[in-house]
Enzyme design. Sequence first.
Site, PDB file in Angstrom:
ATOM      1  N   LYS A 287       1.256   3.959  -3.067  1.00 10.13           N
ATOM      2  CA  LYS A 287       0.777   5.345  -2.915  1.00 10.13           C
ATOM      3  C   LYS A 287       1.932   6.341  -3.097  1.00 10.13           C
ATOM      4  O   LYS A 287       1.719   7.437  -3.629  1.00 10.13           O
ATOM      5  CB  LYS A 287       0.102   5.540  -1.558  1.00 10.13           C
ATOM      6  CG  LYS A 287      -1.223   4.790  -1.394  1.00 10.13           C
ATOM      7  CD  LYS A 287      -2.311   5.267  -2.336  1.00 10.13           C
ATOM      8  CE  LYS A 287      -3.679   4.689  -1.973  1.00 10.13           C
ATOM      9  NZ  LYS A 287      -4.759   5.100  -2.884  1.00 10.13           N
TER      10      LYS A 287
ATOM     11  N   TYR B 196       0.832  -1.205   0.000  1.00  9.25           N
ATOM     12  CA  TYR B 196       0.000   0.000   0.000  1.00  9.25           C
ATOM     13  C   TYR B 196       0.868   1.257   0.000  1.00  9.25           C
ATOM     14  O   TYR B 196       0.703   2.150  -0.835  1.00  9.25           O
ATOM     15  CB  TYR B 196      -0.903  -0.025   1.231  1.00  9.25           C
ATOM     16  CG  TYR B 196      -1.935   1.073   1.273  1.00  9.25           C
ATOM     17  CD1 TYR B 196      -3.109   0.982   0.525  1.00  9.25           C
ATOM     18  CD2 TYR B 196      -1.750   2.183   2.075  1.00  9.25           C
ATOM     19  CE1 TYR B 196      -4.058   1.981   0.574  1.00  9.25           C
ATOM     20  CE2 TYR B 196      -2.703   3.192   2.123  1.00  9.25           C
ATOM     21  CZ  TYR B 196      -3.862   3.086   1.378  1.00  9.25           C
ATOM     22  OH  TYR B 196      -4.804   4.084   1.421  1.00  9.25           O
TER      23      TYR B 196
END
Length: 230
Positions: free
Chosen positions: A159, A155
């Site tokens: 990002k 994640y």
Amino acid sequence: MTTPLIALVTGANRGIGRETARQLAQDHGMTVFLGARDTAKGAEAAESIGAGVIPLQLDVADDASITAAIDQISKAFGRLDCLVNNAGVDYDTDQRAATVDLTRVRAAFATNLFGPWQLVVQALPLLRAAAQARVVNVSSGSGAMEDMRGGTPGYGVSKAALNALTLKLADELRGDGILVNAVCPGWVATDMGGGGRPIPDGARGVVWAATLPPDGPTGGFFRDGRPIPW
Ligand code: NAP
């Protein structure tokens, strides 16, 4: 009567995406394509919001789905004023970078990075056809390099890459009058957040970046309309 602006919000059948679609339609009078990979869930969400919202089958990890979705918007309106890359997956608190399952990381990148990237590439003619298009990449403080620590590897790194993409696109599209920004919605009480502040509060900062005036910022990273460190 002015012609409504046209928006597309990805991953909008629930959570921050759904609320962003609602605010853009109801508070800003936009015609909103509500992207959802599951057609039935998209139709249900669009119906629950009501006027001004059009459900659109869109799996951002599937190139053919992106092509079909952009084609539909092109045929209906020939332009796209606002693209909100909201769909996101796998807040992998159970993983560590040093022992990670890279199959999961690749899947996270497919939705969190390559989906938004491919959407911009395919939507570019429609964004250029708009008078003053806006692109919002819904990112996360987890992607900020300044405070990058171990944990949530797929994640966080996806990002961070989305943030880098935001800077690249903002720079390249400045001349087209297209404002491209990354927004962290904060910790929000969705299925992904599992707690946090009310969904409308998280969506508000996304909507802020989607409705910037022509002299608004580009190439920024924001939470609640205020810059945050990359
Ligand atoms: P959520 O409740 O889990 O909703 C995620 C949405 O993305 C769902 O509609 C989901 O559809 C959709 N989606 C997942 N993969 C997709 C794909 N391949 N194509 C199209 N749609 C897809 O999450 P959320 O909290 O609203 O998150 C929205 C955005 O905010 C994400 O980018 C997330 O990373 C970011 N964010 C959230 C928080 C937080 O605290 N909640 C914090 C920082 C950043 P399905 O229903 O089909 O799965």
